[in-house]
Design a protein around this motif. Structure first.
Motif, mmCIF file in Angstrom:
data_model
loop_
_atom_site.group_PDB
_atom_site.id
_atom_site.type_symbol
_atom_site.label_atom_id
_atom_site.label_comp_id
_atom_site.label_asym_id
_atom_site.label_seq_id
_atom_site.Cartn_x
_atom_site.Cartn_y
_atom_site.Cartn_z
ATOM 1 N N TYR A 1 -7.300 -1.556 0.691
ATOM 2 C CA TYR A 1 -6.902 -1.752 2.148
ATOM 3 C C TYR A 1 -7.868 -1.043 2.743
ATOM 4 C CZ TYR A 1 -2.784 -3.086 -0.663
ATOM 5 O OH TYR A 1 -1.841 -3.424 -1.713
ATOM 6 N N PRO A 2 -9.152 -1.525 3.161
ATOM 7 C CA PRO A 2 -10.089 -0.598 3.751
ATOM 8 C C PRO A 2 -9.970 -0.411 5.172
ATOM 9 C CG PRO A 2 -11.022 -2.848 3.265
ATOM 10 C CD PRO A 2 -9.628 -2.738 2.510
ATOM 11 N N GLU A 3 -8.919 -1.267 6.075
ATOM 12 C CA GLU A 3 -8.882 -1.203 7.362
ATOM 13 C C GLU A 3 -8.314 0.124 7.621
ATOM 14 O OE1 GLU A 3 -5.442 -3.567 5.672
ATOM 15 O OE2 GLU A 3 -7.554 -3.272 5.248
ATOM 16 N N TYR A 4 -7.604 0.716 6.470
ATOM 17 C CA TYR A 4 -6.991 2.017 6.803
ATOM 18 C C TYR A 4 -7.781 3.421 6.429
ATOM 19 C CZ TYR A 4 -2.511 -0.421 6.909
ATOM 20 O OH TYR A 4 -1.540 -1.237 7.300
ATOM 21 N N PRO B 1 -4.573 9.507 -5.012
ATOM 22 C CA PRO B 1 -3.969 8.284 -4.805
ATOM 23 C C PRO B 1 -4.297 7.567 -3.561
ATOM 24 C CG PRO B 1 -2.244 9.819 -5.505
ATOM 25 C CD PRO B 1 -3.629 10.592 -5.161
ATOM 26 N N ILE B 2 -4.288 8.225 -2.356
ATOM 27 C CA ILE B 2 -4.661 7.651 -1.108
ATOM 28 C C ILE B 2 -6.019 7.153 -1.226
ATOM 29 C CG2 ILE B 2 -4.866 7.903 1.369
ATOM 30 C CD1 ILE B 2 -2.716 10.245 1.151
ATOM 31 N N ARG B 3 -6.925 7.860 -1.748
ATOM 32 C CA ARG B 3 -8.369 7.451 -1.835
ATOM 33 C C ARG B 3 -8.574 6.425 -2.631
ATOM 34 N NH1 ARG B 3 -11.449 10.388 1.422
ATOM 35 N NH2 ARG B 3 -11.325 12.593 1.791
ATOM 36 N N THR C 1 1.290 2.192 12.905
ATOM 37 C CA THR C 1 2.416 2.906 12.230
ATOM 38 C C THR C 1 2.047 3.433 11.009
ATOM 39 O OG1 THR C 1 4.505 1.779 13.249
ATOM 40 C CG2 THR C 1 4.822 3.010 11.099
ATOM 41 N N LEU C 2 1.196 2.672 10.139
ATOM 42 C CA LEU C 2 1.188 3.366 8.911
ATOM 43 C C LEU C 2 -0.050 4.362 9.009
ATOM 44 C CD1 LEU C 2 1.555 3.457 6.031
ATOM 45 C CD2 LEU C 2 0.143 1.408 5.379
ATOM 46 N N ILE C 3 -1.090 4.396 10.062
ATOM 47 C CA ILE C 3 -2.294 5.087 10.207
ATOM 48 C C ILE C 3 -1.437 6.440 10.772
ATOM 49 C CG2 ILE C 3 -3.840 5.522 12.073
ATOM 50 C CD1 ILE C 3 -5.233 3.918 9.728
ATOM 51 N N CYS C 4 -0.499 6.345 11.797
ATOM 52 C CA CYS C 4 0.253 7.647 11.919
ATOM 53 C C CYS C 4 0.994 8.421 10.799
ATOM 54 C CB CYS C 4 1.439 7.283 13.009
ATOM 55 S SG CYS C 4 0.596 6.610 14.819
ATOM 56 N N VAL C 5 1.566 7.487 10.076
ATOM 57 C CA VAL C 5 2.322 8.244 8.812
ATOM 58 C C VAL C 5 1.299 8.837 7.948
ATOM 59 C CG1 VAL C 5 3.412 7.742 6.777
ATOM 60 C CG2 VAL C 5 4.218 6.504 8.905
ATOM 61 N N PHE D 1 0.789 -1.270 0.022
ATOM 62 C CA PHE D 1 -0.070 0.087 0.078
ATOM 63 C C PHE D 1 0.898 1.252 -0.136
ATOM 64 C CE2 PHE D 1 -3.199 2.688 2.884
ATOM 65 C CZ PHE D 1 -3.513 3.412 1.642
ATOM 66 N N TYR D 2 1.781 1.266 0.930
ATOM 67 C CA TYR D 2 2.757 2.679 1.037
ATOM 68 C C TYR D 2 3.702 2.803 -0.089
ATOM 69 C CZ TYR D 2 6.354 5.368 2.826
ATOM 70 O OH TYR D 2 7.204 6.421 3.095
ATOM 71 N N ASN D 3 3.882 1.586 -0.962
ATOM 72 C CA ASN D 3 4.949 1.779 -2.142
ATOM 73 C C ASN D 3 3.935 2.048 -3.232
ATOM 74 O OD1 ASN D 3 7.320 1.832 -1.153
ATOM 75 N ND2 ASN D 3 8.008 -0.310 -1.917
#
Length: 296
Positions: free
Chosen positions: A197-200, A189-191, A220-224, A172-174
């Motif tokens: 990855y719907p949990e995010y 792009p995030i949306r 961590t990824l939620i914080c980022v 997801f991040y990459n």
């Protein structure tokens, strides 16, 4: 903005976030406020007694991934692993527990197929740490073919992190980094990719005080994402991430990678860039990536 500036921004982003956040590692937000107020300068110290501008395993493992790819772009995983072991043998500061267990097992068995599974079992199934997320950036920086990029992103993760949550977070991040490297706007792009990855999705509803700056890859990824979405400059994104405390160096490093690619090298404060002790190494890696760019 040219591609080199974005690549260099990502590499300096991880180092600057790491060096800033390393001072605040394992501190609570209240402890940070009492001791530093709101930290905005790279000053070293902290639990690892860092020199100003010194980085931890977040940056060094990212470099290991980059060097493994540059050594053997077609099939880099064994070479990435060799660089992991080289870093491990150098006794880096702040090596994560899952990675320490996994690399220790590799030293015993010389079998990468066993390492992540062993670490998963040894931690009682708690192998969804953020250690593979913190280092995955170079895969997105190097590979122009998105499917190849996603494949290598996953493979580098499972070298040490057996849990699918870690692999999902890296991919997801990459995917997002890949979009920003190719001049896409910030939020669309995030949306788009968050649908996979719907949990995010909750990141759009959370307040700052609901963030959990832990070593769990999801937290961590939620914080980022929150720090990146809710700020409008590289400096603000990384400062917000670092001052959350907890796993501050890793969360700030990962935020710095993404923000560095999006905003570019020139958006990173000079007072931070000048302090990074390994800046020449980062420049060399960026130059090698851009020289190879488009081959794969």
């Amino acid at each position: 903005m040219d591609r080199y500036e974005r690549i260099l921004g990502g590499l300096f982003g991880v180092a600057c976030g790491d060096a800033l956040g390393g001072t605040l590692e394992f501190m609570s937000k209240d402890e940070i406020e009492r001791k530093y107020g709101y930290l905005k300068d790279i000053i070293g110290g902290g639990c690892w007694d860092l020199e100003p501008g010194e980085v931890t395993d977040d940056t060094m493992m990212t470099i290991a991934v980059a060097e493994g790819i540059l050594d053997n772009p077609e099939n880099p995983i064994e070479d990435i692993g060799k660089h992991f072991i080289k870093r491990y043998d150098g006794k880096p500061k702040d090596i994560g527990n899952i990675i320490r267990i996994a690399l220790g097992e590799y030293k015993r068995s010389s079998d990468w197929m066993k390492t992540a599974c062993y670490a998963h079992q040894a931690t009682g199934g708690m192998s969804a740490g953020n250690g593979s997320l913190m280092r995955c950036l170079p895969v997105a920086l190097y590979y122009s073919d998105v499917e190849k990029m996603l494949e290598i992103t996953a493979l580098q993760s499972v070298l040490t992190h057996y849990d699918q949550k870690a692999t999902d977070a890296c991919q997801f991040y990459n995917l997002l980094v890949y979009q920003y490297l190719n001049d896409k706007p910030k939020i669309p792009p995030i949306r788009e990719h968050i649908e996979k990855y719907p949990e995010y999705k909750q990141v759009f509803q959370l307040s700052k005080y609901q963030l959990k700056p832990t070593g769990y890859v999801f937290d961590t990824l939620i914080c980022v994402l929150w720090c990146f979405i809710n700020t409008s400059s590289f400096e603000d994104a990384v400062c917000e991430a670092a001052n959350l405390g907890g796993d501050a160096d890793t969360i700030a490093a990962i935020t710095g990678e993404m923000a560095g690619v999006y905003y570019g090298y020139n958006a990173i404060p000079d007072r931070w860039k000048e302090k990074i002790l390994i800046k020449d190494h980062l420049i060399s890696i960026a130059q090698r990536i851009i020289k190879d760019n488009g081959k794969i």
